[in-house]
Design a protein around this motif. Structure first.
Motif, PDB file in Angstrom:
ATOM      1  N   LEU A 171       0.839  -1.209   0.000  1.00 17.72           N
ATOM      2  CA  LEU A 171       0.000   0.000   0.000  1.00 17.72           C
ATOM      3  C   LEU A 171       0.868   1.250   0.000  1.00 17.72           C
ATOM      4  CD1 LEU A 171      -2.864  -1.006   2.451  1.00 17.72           C
ATOM      5  CD2 LEU A 171      -2.953  -0.803  -0.036  1.00 17.72           C
ATOM      6  N   GLY A 172       1.983   1.199   0.701  1.00 17.26           N
ATOM      7  CA  GLY A 172       2.921   2.331   0.656  1.00 17.26           C
ATOM      8  C   GLY A 172       3.454   2.541  -0.744  1.00 17.26           C
ATOM      9  N   LEU A 173       3.769   1.435  -1.426  1.00 22.31           N
ATOM     10  CA  LEU A 173       4.218   1.537  -2.818  1.00 22.31           C
ATOM     11  C   LEU A 173       3.125   2.134  -3.693  1.00 22.31           C
ATOM     12  CD1 LEU A 173       6.289   0.813  -5.064  1.00 22.31           C
ATOM     13  CD2 LEU A 173       5.110  -1.388  -5.239  1.00 22.31           C
ATOM     14  N   SER A 174       1.882   1.734  -3.469  1.00 23.52           N
ATOM     15  CA  SER A 174       0.769   2.282  -4.246  1.00 23.52           C
ATOM     16  C   SER A 174       0.638   3.790  -4.022  1.00 23.52           C
ATOM     17  CB  SER A 174      -0.542   1.594  -3.871  1.00 23.52           C
ATOM     18  OG  SER A 174      -0.532   0.256  -4.274  1.00 23.52           O
ATOM     19  N   TRP A 175       0.758   4.221  -2.778  1.00 29.46           N
ATOM     20  CA  TRP A 175       0.674   5.654  -2.484  1.00 29.46           C
ATOM     21  C   TRP A 175       1.839   6.424  -3.120  1.00 29.46           C
ATOM     22  CZ3 TRP A 175      -2.966   8.819  -0.912  1.00 29.46           C
ATOM     23  CH2 TRP A 175      -4.092   8.285  -0.296  1.00 29.46           C
ATOM     24  N   LEU A 176       3.008   5.843  -3.066  1.00 24.58           N
ATOM     25  CA  LEU A 176       4.165   6.498  -3.680  1.00 24.58           C
ATOM     26  C   LEU A 176       3.961   6.636  -5.185  1.00 24.58           C
ATOM     27  CD1 LEU A 176       7.040   7.594  -3.244  1.00 24.58           C
ATOM     28  CD2 LEU A 176       7.872   5.286  -3.667  1.00 24.58           C
ATOM     29  N   TRP A 177       3.514   5.566  -5.828  1.00 23.60           N
ATOM     30  CA  TRP A 177       3.250   5.598  -7.269  1.00 23.60           C
ATOM     31  C   TRP A 177       2.171   6.637  -7.577  1.00 23.60           C
ATOM     32  CZ3 TRP A 177       2.593   0.387 -10.332  1.00 23.60           C
ATOM     33  CH2 TRP A 177       2.726   0.629 -11.703  1.00 23.60           C
ATOM     34  N   TYR A 178       1.143   6.686  -6.738  1.00 27.43           N
ATOM     35  CA  TYR A 178       0.046   7.650  -6.891  1.00 27.43           C
ATOM     36  C   TYR A 178       0.577   9.085  -6.858  1.00 27.43           C
ATOM     37  CZ  TYR A 178      -4.117  10.242  -5.257  1.00 27.43           C
ATOM     38  OH  TYR A 178      -5.126  11.145  -5.095  1.00 27.43           O
ATOM     39  N   LEU A 179       1.433   9.373  -5.882  1.00 22.19           N
ATOM     40  CA  LEU A 179       1.970  10.734  -5.754  1.00 22.19           C
ATOM     41  C   LEU A 179       2.910  11.083  -6.908  1.00 22.19           C
ATOM     42  CD1 LEU A 179       2.584  10.806  -1.916  1.00 22.19           C
ATOM     43  CD2 LEU A 179       0.758  11.923  -3.198  1.00 22.19           C
ATOM     44  N   ILE A 180       3.737  10.135  -7.326  1.00 22.23           N
ATOM     45  CA  ILE A 180       4.642  10.395  -8.443  1.00 22.23           C
ATOM     46  C   ILE A 180       3.849  10.639  -9.721  1.00 22.23           C
ATOM     47  CG2 ILE A 180       6.382   9.337  -9.932  1.00 22.23           C
ATOM     48  CD1 ILE A 180       7.559   8.054  -7.401  1.00 22.23           C
TER      49      ILE A 180
END
Length: 145
Positions: A121-130
Motif C-alpha cells: 500500500l505504501g508503494l501504491s501511495w508512492l506511485w500515486y503521488l509520483i
C-alpha cells in the motif's frame, strides 16, 4: 626517495643529459602534439554539437492528444489514482493494470490479516503521488509508444 644504482635501471629508462637546444626541441614537439590533439577534440565536439542541433531542430514538440483532456485526467487521478484509473484513461493499460493489481491485492491481503502487505500500500501511495507530479507528461505522451 632513494636513487637506484645506474646499472639497475634499464637503458631505455636512463636519463641522458640534455643539451639546451635538444630540450627546447622536445618541449616544442610536445606542445605541437598537444595542440594537434586539442584541435582534433574541438573538431569532434563541433561535429557532435552540430548533430545535436540538427536533431533538436528536427524534433517536434509534444502535442496533446485530441481525444483526451488533462482537466478530466486530474479528477480521475484524484479519485481512482491508487487503482491506476488515470493510466487507463491516458492509454497506459499495462501499467494501469499493474498498479490496480498491486493496490487490490494489498487491500485484500490486509483485509485477511496479512499486515506486511501495508508495504505494498505504501508503494501504491508512492506511485500515486509520483503520477500526480508527472500528470502533464503522462498526458502529453498518451498513446505514444
Amino acid at each position: 626517495m632513494r636513487r637506484r644504482a645506474a646499472f639497475l635501471v634499464p637503458p631505455e629508462q636512463r636519463r641522458m643529459p640534455l643539451e639546451e637546444n635538444d630540450l627546447d626541441e622536445r618541449i616544442q614537439a610536445f606542445l605541437d602534439e598537444e595542440r594537434a590533439r586539442e584541435a582534433q577534440e574541438n573538431e569532434r565536439f563541433a561535429r557532435v554539437e552540430a548533430a545535436l542541433a540538427d536533431f533538436i531542430a528536427d524534433a517536434e514538440p509534444l502535442k496533446p492528444p485530441t481525444d483526451r483532456a488533462l482537466w478530466i485526467a486530474w479528477p480521475i487521478w484524484f479519485l481512482l489514482g491508487l487503482a491506476g484509473g488515470h493510466r487507463f484513461y491516458l492509454r497506459r493499460p499495462i501499467t494501469g493494470a499493474i498498479q490496480a493489481a498491486i493496490f487490490i491485492a494489498c487491500i485484500g491481503a490486509v483485509a485477511w490479516g496479512y499486515y506486511p502487505a501495508f508495504a505494498g500500500l505504501g508503494l501504491s501511495w508512492l506511485w500515486y503521488l509520483i503520477d500526480g507530479l508527472r500528470m502533464r507528461r503522462l498526458f502529453l505522451t498518451a498513446g505514444r509508444q
